[in-house]
Write a protein that holds these residues in place. Structure first.
Motif, PDB file in Angstrom:
ATOM      1  N   SER B 206      11.261  83.142  73.041  1.00 50.35           N
ATOM      2  CA  SER B 206       9.912  82.710  72.659  1.00 50.35           C
ATOM      3  C   SER B 206       9.199  83.724  71.775  1.00 50.35           C
ATOM      4  N   CYS B 207       9.641  84.976  71.800  1.00 48.71           N
ATOM      5  CA  CYS B 207       9.024  85.985  70.938  1.00 48.71           C
ATOM      6  C   CYS B 207       9.482  85.852  69.492  1.00 48.71           C
ATOM      7  N   VAL B 208      10.678  85.277  69.304  1.00 49.14           N
ATOM      8  CA  VAL B 208      11.216  85.129  67.952  1.00 49.14           C
ATOM      9  C   VAL B 208      10.745  83.801  67.364  1.00 49.14           C
ATOM     10  N   ASP B 209      10.898  82.731  68.147  1.00 47.37           N
ATOM     11  CA  ASP B 209      10.500  81.400  67.697  1.00 47.37           C
ATOM     12  C   ASP B 209      10.238  80.561  68.943  1.00 47.37           C
ATOM     13  N   SER B 210       8.986  80.211  69.162  1.00 41.64           N
ATOM     14  CA  SER B 210       8.646  79.534  70.419  1.00 41.64           C
ATOM     15  C   SER B 210       8.936  78.037  70.365  1.00 41.64           C
ATOM     16  N   THR B 211       9.304  77.519  69.166  1.00 39.57           N
ATOM     17  CA  THR B 211       9.549  76.086  69.062  1.00 39.57           C
ATOM     18  C   THR B 211      11.037  75.735  69.125  1.00 39.57           C
ATOM     19  N   ALA B 213      15.121  75.900  70.223  1.00 36.85           N
ATOM     20  CA  ALA B 213      15.870  76.034  71.480  1.00 36.85           C
ATOM     21  C   ALA B 213      16.361  77.480  71.600  1.00 36.85           C
ATOM     22  N   PRO B 214      16.279  78.062  72.809  1.00 39.00           N
ATOM     23  CA  PRO B 214      16.712  79.455  72.981  1.00 39.00           C
ATOM     24  C   PRO B 214      18.100  79.738  72.420  1.00 39.00           C
ATOM     25  N   ALA B 215      19.047  78.838  72.670  1.00 37.78           N
ATOM     26  CA  ALA B 215      20.419  79.084  72.199  1.00 37.78           C
ATOM     27  C   ALA B 215      20.467  79.215  70.675  1.00 37.78           C
ATOM     28  N   ALA B 216      19.645  78.403  69.986  1.00 37.23           N
ATOM     29  CA  ALA B 216      19.613  78.464  68.523  1.00 37.23           C
ATOM     30  C   ALA B 216      18.981  79.782  68.063  1.00 37.23           C
ATOM     31  N   VAL B 217      17.958  80.230  68.787  1.00 35.13           N
ATOM     32  CA  VAL B 217      17.328  81.512  68.443  1.00 35.13           C
ATOM     33  C   VAL B 217      18.331  82.655  68.608  1.00 35.13           C
ATOM     34  N   PHE B 218      19.067  82.654  69.730  1.00 35.89           N
ATOM     35  CA  PHE B 218      20.042  83.730  69.959  1.00 35.89           C
ATOM     36  C   PHE B 218      21.091  83.739  68.844  1.00 35.89           C
ATOM     37  N   ALA B 219      21.557  82.535  68.450  1.00 38.59           N
ATOM     38  CA  ALA B 219      22.592  82.439  67.413  1.00 38.59           C
ATOM     39  C   ALA B 219      22.080  82.990  66.082  1.00 38.59           C
ATOM     40  N   SER B 220      20.818  82.672  65.750  1.00 41.82           N
ATOM     41  CA  SER B 220      20.317  83.131  64.456  1.00 41.82           C
ATOM     42  C   SER B 220      20.041  84.642  64.491  1.00 41.82           C
ATOM     43  N   GLU B 221      19.665  85.168  65.668  1.00 45.79           N
ATOM     44  CA  GLU B 221      19.468  86.607  65.776  1.00 45.79           C
ATOM     45  C   GLU B 221      20.797  87.355  65.627  1.00 45.79           C
ATOM     46  N   VAL B 222      21.849  86.789  66.214  1.00 42.11           N
ATOM     47  CA  VAL B 222      23.175  87.398  66.082  1.00 42.11           C
ATOM     48  C   VAL B 222      23.576  87.441  64.609  1.00 42.11           C
ATOM     49  N   GLU B 223      23.256  86.356  63.899  1.00 38.32           N
ATOM     50  CA  GLU B 223      23.546  86.313  62.465  1.00 38.32           C
ATOM     51  C   GLU B 223      22.764  87.392  61.715  1.00 38.32           C
ATOM     52  N   ASN B 224      21.480  87.545  62.082  1.00 38.97           N
ATOM     53  CA  ASN B 224      20.660  88.588  61.453  1.00 38.97           C
ATOM     54  C   ASN B 224      21.247  89.979  61.692  1.00 38.97           C
ATOM     55  N   LEU B 225      21.762  90.189  62.888  1.00 38.99           N
ATOM     56  CA  LEU B 225      22.350  91.491  63.213  1.00 38.99           C
ATOM     57  C   LEU B 225      23.585  91.743  62.360  1.00 38.99           C
ATOM     58  N   GLN B 226      24.394  90.690  62.178  1.00 35.59           N
ATOM     59  CA  GLN B 226      25.624  90.851  61.391  1.00 35.59           C
ATOM     60  C   GLN B 226      25.331  91.246  59.946  1.00 35.59           C
ATOM     61  N   LYS B 227      24.200  90.748  59.427  1.00 36.44           N
ATOM     62  CA  LYS B 227      23.827  91.098  58.053  1.00 36.44           C
ATOM     63  C   LYS B 227      23.468  92.577  57.928  1.00 36.44           C
ATOM     64  N   GLU B 228      23.133  93.203  59.049  1.00 37.42           N
ATOM     65  CA  GLU B 228      22.695  94.606  59.029  1.00 37.42           C
ATOM     66  C   GLU B 228      23.809  95.555  59.478  1.00 37.42           C
ATOM     67  N   ARG B 229      25.018  95.154  59.334  1.00 39.67           N
ATOM     68  CA  ARG B 229      26.183  95.980  59.655  1.00 39.67           C
ATOM     69  C   ARG B 229      26.362  96.236  61.153  1.00 39.67           C
ATOM     70  N   PHE B 230      25.754  95.365  61.967  1.00 42.52           N
ATOM     71  CA  PHE B 230      26.042  95.424  63.398  1.00 42.52           C
ATOM     72  C   PHE B 230      27.195  94.467  63.675  1.00 42.52           C
ATOM     73  N   ARG B 231      28.038  94.829  64.626  1.00 43.11           N
ATOM     74  CA  ARG B 231      29.112  93.916  65.015  1.00 43.11           C
ATOM     75  C   ARG B 231      28.928  93.504  66.471  1.00 43.11           C
ATOM     76  N   PRO B 232      28.311  92.338  66.704  1.00 44.93           N
ATOM     77  CA  PRO B 232      28.102  91.892  68.080  1.00 44.93           C
ATOM     78  C   PRO B 232      29.442  91.703  68.783  1.00 44.93           C
ATOM     79  N   LEU B 233      29.542  92.226  69.986  1.00 49.80           N
ATOM     80  CA  LEU B 233      30.792  92.117  70.737  1.00 49.80           C
ATOM     81  C   LEU B 233      30.660  91.197  71.938  1.00 49.80           C
TER      82      LEU B 233
END
Lengths: 171, 258
Positions: B206-211, B213-233
């Motif tokens: 809800s802090c990222v996007d309150s409208t 679905a949580p699962a969609a928010v988590f997926a897009s955040e993971v994508e944002n992390l990948q763009k910044e040279r993070f490798r989610p494990l």
């Protein structure tokens, strides 16, 4: 191509580095950069040229506070002018606004202050290896102690002298 | 389990019930076995509590000298700490261990920070960044008793402001609850996270996007992390301890295995 220098601000003092082999570094994608995690590789292209230690804990606190607010102290200005004299070149710093303040103090003639991504990348590796650069002069344990003590002092000062604080409970 | 690997074990009869403390598979984390099991960390400052948490004390006997000594543990409540919730929820890797240097973004009053301070121990350091002066005061007080906590009362959006205070760290933990948290993590990592180091981020949908679905928010955040040279494990939701929260753990500037 003008010579590239770096300014690194540490808890124990200010340091100037000189970047040699600048062309190689600039092309530095993947393979080149990953080799920088090794000190001897990185130290062969980025050399420590001068280090000016702070004279006391109080002095360090003054300098850190100034750098935080993008102010250039007379101490830093004197160190830079003393080292560079009439040398020409570029000086890489980590914060663009601090860089602008520094440029204003130095004047526009010989030394151009820059703060781009390339400089960031180099300074990131300086941070990684900083203790090793200074290991001949200052023991590693002393450097980390200085950093620890300074952070404690700074946060205490922040809390005590915060003009924005409005919750003065007396419980 | 594979307990007993050098961990402190012992028994006490405090409160009439028999208590046994076993090491968790993550070094520095322990489980109290009693009427109800609970997670805990070994108190760096025996006798001291930080936020009114319960403590358990066990007697340990040195196997060589036969000398007895008391070891104190502080109960770590997963309903009050997202990091504890992630561990109890079953994360596979926990990138904080004895001796680690940790940059902690969003330290609040320091309840979780105090447990991280227990885990990293006297040879590790926690750099605890918190912008609110109200929480910051608690943090500064806490740090006066625990020298391995470095309180930094600054906005985590401006890592340059604390560049003179923080060295390269092994791990960044982020719990900033801001829409641009991936960027905040990335800016701090560029300054302070060593190549091959780890990140752990708590995401409140809800802090990222309150409208959305949580699962969609988590997926897009993971994508944002990948763009910044993070490798989610790995990624884990924090049910039943927190609603619509997830933690993501991964490494920084490491090449994906092909």
């Amino acid at each position: 191509m003008s010579k590239l220098y770096l300014l690194f601000e540490a808890a124990s003092g200010y340091a100037i580095f000189r970047v040699v082999e600048a062309e190689d570094v600039a092309s530095g994608a993947g393979a080149v950069q990953s080799s920088w995690t090794e000190f001897h590789r990185f130290a062969s292209i980025v050399k420590l040229r001068a280090f000016e230690p702070f004279s006391s804990a109080d002095h360090a606190l003054e300098e850190v506070t100034a750098v935080c607010e993008n102010r250039v102290t007379p101490f830093l200005l004197e160190f830079l002018q003393g080292y560079f004299g009439s040398k020409r070149g570029q000086l890489g710093v980590s914060e663009p606004r601090f860089g602008a303040a520094l440029q204003e103090q130095l004047g526009k003639k010989r030394l151009r202050v820059i703060a781009d991504e390339h400089v960031q990348e180099l300074l990131r590796n300086v941070r990684q290896h900083f203790e090793k650069y200074l290991s001949a002069e200052v023991p590693t344990s002393e450097l980390s102690r200085a950093q620890l003590g300074l952070a404690h002092a700074l946060s205490r000062a922040r809390i005590q002298f915060n003009p924005h604080r409005n919750d003065t409970s007396v419980v | 389990g594979g307990g007993g690997a050098g961990g402190a074990q012992g028994r006490s009869f405090k409160g009439g019930s028999r208590v046994l403390v076993e090491p968790h598979r993550f070094p520095g984390v322990f489980i109290v076995r009693g009427k109800e099991d609970a997670m805990c960390t070994r108190n760096l400052l025996p006798g001291d509590t930080v936020y009114g948490e319960k403590r358990v004390s066990v007697e340990s006997v040195d196997s060589k000298s036969g000398e007895k000594s008391k070891i104190e543990y502080r109960i770590w409540n997963p309903f009050r700490s997202k990091m504890a919730a992630a561990i109890l929820g079953g994360i596979e890797r926990f990138p904080i261990e004895p001796g680690s240097k940790v940059l902690y973004l969003g330290a609040a009053s320091g309840t979780t920070v105090s447990h991280v301070s227990d885990i990293v121990g006297a040879n590790g350091v926690v750099y605890a960044v918190e912008f609110s002066h109200r929480s910051g005061r608690d943090l500064v007080t806490l740090a006066q008793r625990r020298p391995n906590i470095v309180p930094i009362i600054e906005d985590a959006r401006y890592p340059a402001r604390y560049r003179m205070l923080v060295p390269m760290v092994d791990t960044i933990f982020a719990d900033v609850a801001q829409p641009d948290q991936a960027r905040i993590l990335a800016m701090n990592a560029a300054y302070f996270l060593k190549t091959g180091g780890y990140f752990m981020i708590s995401i409140k949908a809800s802090c990222v996007d309150s409208t959305a679905a949580p699962a969609a928010v988590f997926a897009s955040e993971v994508e944002n992390l990948q763009k910044e040279r993070f490798r989610p494990l790995e990624q884990l939701t924090l049910e039943p301890y927190e609603r619509d929260h997830a933690v993501v753990i991964g490494s920084y500037r490491t090449a994906a295995k092909s």
